[in-house]
Design a protein around this motif. Structure first.
Motif, PDB file in Angstrom:
ATOM      1  N   ALA A  84       0.839  -1.205   0.000  1.00 35.75           N
ATOM      2  CA  ALA A  84       0.000   0.000   0.000  1.00 35.75           C
ATOM      3  C   ALA A  84       0.873   1.254   0.000  1.00 35.75           C
ATOM      4  CB  ALA A  84      -0.937  -0.008   1.215  1.00 35.75           C
ATOM      5  N   GLN A  85       1.954   1.227   0.789  1.00 30.93           N
ATOM      6  CA  GLN A  85       2.850   2.389   0.817  1.00 30.93           C
ATOM      7  C   GLN A  85       3.527   2.597  -0.542  1.00 30.93           C
ATOM      8  OE1 GLN A  85       5.339   1.342   4.147  1.00 30.93           O
ATOM      9  NE2 GLN A  85       3.973   2.329   5.636  1.00 30.93           N
ATOM     10  N   ALA A  86       3.906   1.510  -1.170  1.00 31.24           N
ATOM     11  CA  ALA A  86       4.524   1.617  -2.500  1.00 31.24           C
ATOM     12  C   ALA A  86       3.525   2.190  -3.505  1.00 31.24           C
ATOM     13  CB  ALA A  86       5.029   0.255  -2.958  1.00 31.24           C
ATOM     14  N   LEU A  87       2.277   1.733  -3.431  1.00 31.27           N
ATOM     15  CA  LEU A  87       1.253   2.262  -4.337  1.00 31.27           C
ATOM     16  C   LEU A  87       0.977   3.737  -4.066  1.00 31.27           C
ATOM     17  CD1 LEU A  87      -1.253  -0.731  -4.532  1.00 31.27           C
ATOM     18  CD2 LEU A  87       0.195   0.157  -6.365  1.00 31.27           C
ATOM     19  N   ILE A  88       0.987   4.117  -2.794  1.00 27.70           N
ATOM     20  CA  ILE A  88       0.774   5.536  -2.462  1.00 27.70           C
ATOM     21  C   ILE A  88       1.868   6.391  -3.099  1.00 27.70           C
ATOM     22  CG2 ILE A  88       0.834   7.214  -0.557  1.00 27.70           C
ATOM     23  CD1 ILE A  88      -0.639   5.110   1.162  1.00 27.70           C
ATOM     24  N   LYS A  89       3.116   5.960  -2.995  1.00 26.05           N
ATOM     25  CA  LYS A  89       4.227   6.697  -3.610  1.00 26.05           C
ATOM     26  C   LYS A  89       4.052   6.766  -5.128  1.00 26.05           C
ATOM     27  CE  LYS A  89       7.684   5.766  -0.076  1.00 26.05           C
ATOM     28  NZ  LYS A  89       8.933   5.079   0.250  1.00 26.05           N
ATOM     29  N   LYS A  90       3.637   5.647  -5.702  1.00 27.51           N
ATOM     30  CA  LYS A  90       3.428   5.601  -7.152  1.00 27.51           C
ATOM     31  C   LYS A  90       2.338   6.593  -7.564  1.00 27.51           C
ATOM     32  CE  LYS A  90       1.435   2.594 -10.606  1.00 27.51           C
ATOM     33  NZ  LYS A  90       0.709   1.353 -10.801  1.00 27.51           N
ATOM     34  N   TYR A  91       1.224   6.601  -6.804  1.00 26.29           N
ATOM     35  CA  TYR A  91       0.118   7.497  -7.143  1.00 26.29           C
ATOM     36  C   TYR A  91       0.494   8.961  -6.908  1.00 26.29           C
ATOM     37  CZ  TYR A  91      -2.828   3.338  -7.506  1.00 26.29           C
ATOM     38  OH  TYR A  91      -3.360   2.142  -7.866  1.00 26.29           O
ATOM     39  N   GLU A  92       1.299   9.220  -5.891  1.00 26.98           N
ATOM     40  CA  GLU A  92       1.732  10.595  -5.647  1.00 26.98           C
ATOM     41  C   GLU A  92       2.609  11.092  -6.801  1.00 26.98           C
ATOM     42  OE1 GLU A  92       3.503  10.411  -1.739  1.00 26.98           O
ATOM     43  OE2 GLU A  92       1.583  10.758  -0.752  1.00 26.98           O
ATOM     44  N   LYS A  93       3.465  10.209  -7.330  1.00 28.56           N
ATOM     45  CA  LYS A  93       4.276  10.592  -8.497  1.00 28.56           C
ATOM     46  C   LYS A  93       3.382  10.845  -9.717  1.00 28.56           C
ATOM     47  CE  LYS A  93       8.664   8.402  -7.381  1.00 28.56           C
ATOM     48  NZ  LYS A  93       9.615   7.358  -7.764  1.00 28.56           N
ATOM     49  N   GLN A  94       2.354  10.006  -9.860  1.00 25.48           N
ATOM     50  CA  GLN A  94       1.434  10.176 -10.977  1.00 25.48           C
ATOM     51  C   GLN A  94       0.640  11.475 -10.852  1.00 25.48           C
ATOM     52  OE1 GLN A  94      -1.105   6.754 -11.253  1.00 25.48           O
ATOM     53  NE2 GLN A  94       0.421   5.534 -12.363  1.00 25.48           N
ATOM     54  N   SER A  95       0.364  11.879  -9.608  1.00 22.15           N
ATOM     55  CA  SER A  95      -0.429  13.107  -9.428  1.00 22.15           C
ATOM     56  C   SER A  95       0.332  14.348  -9.899  1.00 22.15           C
ATOM     57  CB  SER A  95      -0.860  13.264  -7.970  1.00 22.15           C
ATOM     58  OG  SER A  95       0.243  13.566  -7.156  1.00 22.15           O
ATOM     59  N   ASP A  96       1.649  14.246  -9.969  1.00 18.32           N
ATOM     60  CA  ASP A  96       2.438  15.379 -10.485  1.00 18.32           C
ATOM     61  C   ASP A  96       2.229  15.558 -11.997  1.00 18.32           C
ATOM     62  OD1 ASP A  96       3.411  15.781  -7.953  1.00 18.32           O
ATOM     63  OD2 ASP A  96       5.282  14.673  -8.293  1.00 18.32           O
ATOM     64  N   ASN A  97       1.897  14.513 -12.696  1.00 20.33           N
ATOM     65  CA  ASN A  97       1.753  14.573 -14.153  1.00 20.33           C
ATOM     66  C   ASN A  97       0.285  14.526 -14.598  1.00 20.33           C
ATOM     67  OD1 ASN A  97       4.543  14.530 -14.356  1.00 20.33           O
ATOM     68  ND2 ASN A  97       4.596  12.289 -14.387  1.00 20.33           N
ATOM     69  N   VAL A  98      -0.617  15.005 -13.764  1.00 20.97           N
ATOM     70  CA  VAL A  98      -2.051  14.965 -14.066  1.00 20.97           C
ATOM     71  C   VAL A  98      -2.371  15.978 -15.151  1.00 20.97           C
ATOM     72  CG1 VAL A  98      -4.340  15.391 -13.109  1.00 20.97           C
ATOM     73  CG2 VAL A  98      -2.630  14.202 -11.749  1.00 20.97           C
ATOM     74  N   LYS A  99      -3.262  15.562 -16.074  1.00 19.44           N
ATOM     75  CA  LYS A  99      -3.621  16.438 -17.196  1.00 19.44           C
ATOM     76  C   LYS A  99      -4.989  17.089 -17.002  1.00 19.44           C
ATOM     77  CE  LYS A  99      -0.788  13.867 -20.328  1.00 19.44           C
ATOM     78  NZ  LYS A  99      -0.710  12.797 -21.247  1.00 19.44           N
ATOM     79  N   ASN A 100      -5.889  16.426 -16.242  1.00 14.58           N
ATOM     80  CA  ASN A 100      -7.201  17.038 -16.044  1.00 14.58           C
ATOM     81  C   ASN A 100      -7.706  16.765 -14.623  1.00 14.58           C
ATOM     82  OD1 ASN A 100      -8.356  14.455 -16.013  1.00 14.58           O
ATOM     83  ND2 ASN A 100      -8.634  14.486 -18.219  1.00 14.58           N
TER      84      ASN A 100
END
Length: 177
Positions: free
Chosen positions: A78-94
């Motif tokens: 879960a912690q690894a996924l949270i980090k992954k999603y936080e990185k993805q949130s930096d590249n959000v388009k909409n």
């Protein structure tokens, strides 16, 4: 054909009384020994049951420890996924994508908290099982000391009464003849 000796009624009665006395003494010896072997067997059975309970509790503790390890692994995931999603949130388009990622982060955080709660509950359960195990060990110790005492008592009675039994068995054979 064997000749049967004729005995007077008095002789027959005296023989019967002697035979009854010998039988009574043998019965007393059997009564003395009769209860102890059953008590010894009952204690042995109880000890066997307590040992089985100990093994069962130890197996349950091992199972709970495995469950805790599994939940710890889930927390790491879960912690690894949270980090992954936080990185993805930096590249959000909409905005929709941002909300979806935030929902995923929230889900993983809830999953992490749930796993921590499961670990806490399992740790408490292990403490309970450890107390049960300790009680079972104490009970086994008490029963084993009681068993040793009973066995010693039984062996002492058997040793004391063995000569008497043999003597009375010889006397009873002679009295019956």
């Amino acid at each position: 054909m064997a000749k049967v000796a004729d005995f007077s009624i008095e002789e027959k009665l005296i023989s019967l009384v002697r035979l009854q006395k010998i039988d009574s003494k043998l019965d007393q010896i059997q009564i003395l020994k009769g209860e102890l072997p059953m008590e010894v067997k009952d204690l042995e059975d109880e000890i066997e049951g307590l040992h089985a309970r100990q093994v069962r509790v130890e197996e349950e503790i091992n199972g709970i420890n495995e469950f805790i390890e599994q939940k710890k692994d889930e927390i790491k995931e879960a912690q690894a996924l949270i980090k992954k999603y936080e990185k993805q949130s930096d590249n959000v388009k909409n905005n929709r994508e941002f909300e979806a990622i935030n929902k995923e982060i929230e889900m993983q955080q809830l999953q992490e908290k749930l796993c921590e709660k499961h670990i806490k509950d399992a740790t408490e359960e292990i403490a309970d099982k450890a107390r049960q195990l300790e009680l079972a060990k104490k009970a086994v110790g008490a029963k084993e000391s009681n068993l040793a005492a009973k066995k010693g008592e039984l062996e002492k009675i058997i040793a004391e009464t063995e000569k008497e039994e043999k003597h009375f068995d010889k006397n009873i054979q002679a009295a019956r003849e």
